[in-house]
Design a protein around this motif. Structure first.
Motif, short mmCIF file in Angstrom:
data_model
loop_
_atom_site.label_atom_id
_atom_site.label_comp_id
_atom_site.label_asym_id
_atom_site.label_seq_id
_atom_site.Cartn_x
_atom_site.Cartn_y
_atom_site.Cartn_z
N GLU A 170 0.87 -1.18 0.00
CA GLU A 170 0.00 0.00 0.00
C GLU A 170 0.91 1.22 0.00
N ALA A 171 1.24 1.71 -1.19
CA ALA A 171 2.24 2.76 -1.31
C ALA A 171 1.61 4.14 -1.19
N ASP A 172 2.42 5.08 -0.71
CA ASP A 172 2.01 6.48 -0.67
C ASP A 172 2.19 7.04 -2.08
N PRO A 173 1.09 7.48 -2.73
CA PRO A 173 1.22 7.92 -4.12
C PRO A 173 2.13 9.12 -4.28
N ALA A 174 2.32 9.89 -3.21
CA ALA A 174 3.19 11.07 -3.30
C ALA A 174 4.63 10.67 -3.62
N GLY A 175 4.99 9.44 -3.28
CA GLY A 175 6.36 9.01 -3.51
C GLY A 175 6.59 8.34 -4.85
N LEU A 180 4.90 6.48 -14.75
CA LEU A 180 6.08 5.66 -15.05
C LEU A 180 6.09 4.33 -14.32
N GLU A 181 5.06 4.06 -13.50
CA GLU A 181 5.00 2.77 -12.81
C GLU A 181 4.75 1.68 -13.86
N ALA A 182 5.67 0.74 -13.96
CA ALA A 182 5.56 -0.26 -15.02
C ALA A 182 5.00 -1.57 -14.52
N CYS A 183 4.42 -2.31 -15.44
CA CYS A 183 3.98 -3.68 -15.16
C CYS A 183 4.46 -4.59 -16.27
N VAL A 184 5.03 -5.72 -15.87
CA VAL A 184 5.39 -6.77 -16.82
C VAL A 184 4.39 -7.90 -16.60
N LEU A 185 3.67 -8.24 -17.67
CA LEU A 185 2.63 -9.28 -17.55
C LEU A 185 3.20 -10.59 -18.08
N GLY A 186 3.10 -11.63 -17.26
CA GLY A 186 3.65 -12.92 -17.66
C GLY A 186 2.60 -14.02 -17.62
N VAL A 187 2.71 -14.97 -18.53
CA VAL A 187 1.85 -16.15 -18.52
C VAL A 187 2.75 -17.37 -18.52
N ALA A 188 2.59 -18.21 -17.51
CA ALA A 188 3.40 -19.43 -17.37
C ALA A 188 4.88 -19.12 -17.50
N GLY A 189 5.29 -17.98 -16.93
CA GLY A 189 6.71 -17.66 -16.89
C GLY A 189 7.23 -16.88 -18.08
N ALA A 190 6.43 -16.70 -19.13
CA ALA A 190 6.90 -15.95 -20.31
C ALA A 190 6.26 -14.56 -20.32
N THR A 246 0.98 -13.56 -14.05
CA THR A 246 1.67 -12.74 -13.06
C THR A 246 1.80 -11.31 -13.55
N GLY A 247 1.53 -10.37 -12.67
CA GLY A 247 1.80 -8.96 -12.94
C GLY A 247 2.91 -8.50 -12.00
N GLU A 248 4.01 -8.08 -12.59
CA GLU A 248 5.17 -7.66 -11.79
C GLU A 248 5.31 -6.15 -11.96
N PHE A 249 5.10 -5.42 -10.87
CA PHE A 249 5.10 -3.96 -10.92
C PHE A 249 6.43 -3.42 -10.39
N THR A 250 6.79 -2.21 -10.82
CA THR A 250 8.08 -1.65 -10.42
C THR A 250 8.18 -1.48 -8.91
N HIS A 251 7.19 -0.79 -8.32
CA HIS A 251 7.24 -0.49 -6.88
C HIS A 251 6.10 -1.14 -6.09
N LEU A 252 5.12 -1.71 -6.80
CA LEU A 252 3.89 -2.13 -6.13
C LEU A 252 3.82 -3.64 -5.89
N GLY A 253 4.91 -4.33 -6.19
CA GLY A 253 4.93 -5.76 -5.89
C GLY A 253 4.50 -6.63 -7.07
N THR A 254 4.41 -7.91 -6.78
CA THR A 254 4.10 -8.91 -7.82
C THR A 254 2.88 -9.71 -7.38
N LEU A 255 1.96 -9.91 -8.31
CA LEU A 255 0.72 -10.64 -8.03
C LEU A 255 0.57 -11.78 -9.01
N THR A 256 0.00 -12.87 -8.55
CA THR A 256 -0.24 -14.00 -9.47
C THR A 256 -1.65 -14.52 -9.27
#
Ligand code: OOG
Ligand code: MG
Length: 259
Positions: A170-175, A180-190, A246-256
């Motif tokens: 739960e990040a403080d949006p001010a920071g 520019l917050e990125a997400c890399v979307l993966g399926v079965a590791g790709a 899986t969604g891997e975000f720059t600062h917001l963590g990784t979810l699967t």
């Protein structure tokens, strides 16, 4: 000839959902379905869930990115409702036995620290109401065959809502620069797709303002404590058994999510 009513549309959508049978879009034989009527269907649909014991926990935006608009062939954003019954606990599989053809998309999620009421909400005033920002994965599931619909159809269907998971960061949006917050979307590791928050209306704050102003047209506001899913950053990908997404975000963590 059958006469279409809000009540009948609500019934048809509830039946499609519970029977897990996709139907053709209403506008095929109800060309007069306008946006105002479609939002009444949506509202009655969620009221039925509330009558069944669910609680509204927030709002979702849909079709806020070019990637989503292009794929669905609908060039305008919309809003829908989120209930506690749609929230997936981290660590539990997606209940695909209740879904028709689930797809998954990564989203930036706001939690509101205070009420946000339009009209006239700007991205800056919207962000002032935000308590924290998190990563999310939304599982969408259209009640229409092949996800084929017009804007009015998908509004009526509560924006293809099915379930969602919100990350525990739960990040403080001010920071953060959410554009520019990125997400890399993966399926079965790709890696299958990538995007940054700028994909969502230029900045997710614009989507939040849009939600508040759109609700205001119906006399509604975003309430304190609610969450707001700001819309898929990338195109959605089908959820298939044994192929975790899986969604891997720059600062917001990784979810699967998986089934
Ligand atoms: C409509 C729902 C869109 C989003 O984030 O764009 C949505 C759909 O694509 O079926 O949830
Ligand atoms: Mg979505």
């Amino acid at each position: 000839m059958n006469t279409w009513t809000v009540e009948r549309a609500v019934e048809e959508l509830r039946t499609a959902e519970s029977a897990r049978t996709a139907r053709h879009p209403f506008t095929d034989d109800w060309p007069g379905l306008d946006l105002g009527t479609a939002y009444r269907v949506q509202s009655d649909l969620v009221a039925a869930r509330v009558a069944d014991g669910e609680r509204i926990v927030g709002v979702k935006l849909g079709l806020t990115s070019r990637a989503k608009q292009r794929r669905m062939g609908v060039n305008a954003p919309l809003t829908g409702w989120l209930t506690d019954g749609m929230a997936l606990d981290a660590g539990t599989p997606v209940p695909v036995d209740r879904l028709i053809h689930p797809r998954v998309e990564p989203e930036i999620v706001f939690t509101l620290g205070r009420r946000l009421e339009g009209p006239g909400v700007t991205p800056t005033s919207a962000m002032a109401a935000v308590r924290s920002v998190s990563a999310g994965l939304e599982v969408i599931d259209s009640r229409y065959r092949d996800f084929r619909f017009t804007l009015a159809d998908v509004v009526a269907d509560n924006a293809s809502s099915a379930c969602f998971v919100v990350g525990d960061v739960e990040a403080d949006p001010a920071g953060l620069d959410l554009a520019l917050e990125a997400c890399v979307l993966g399926v079965a590791g790709a890696v299958v797709d990538t995007a940054t928050g700028a994909a969502v209306q230029g900045h997710p704050a614009r989507a939040l303002a849009l939600a508040a102003n759109s609700l205001a047209e119906r006399g509604l506001a975003l309430e304190e404590g609610w969450i707001v899913l700001t819309g898929g950053m990338t195109d959605a990908v089908p959820l298939e058994p044994g192929r975790p997404i899986t969604g891997e975000f720059t600062h917001l963590g990784t979810l699967t999510v998986w089934s």
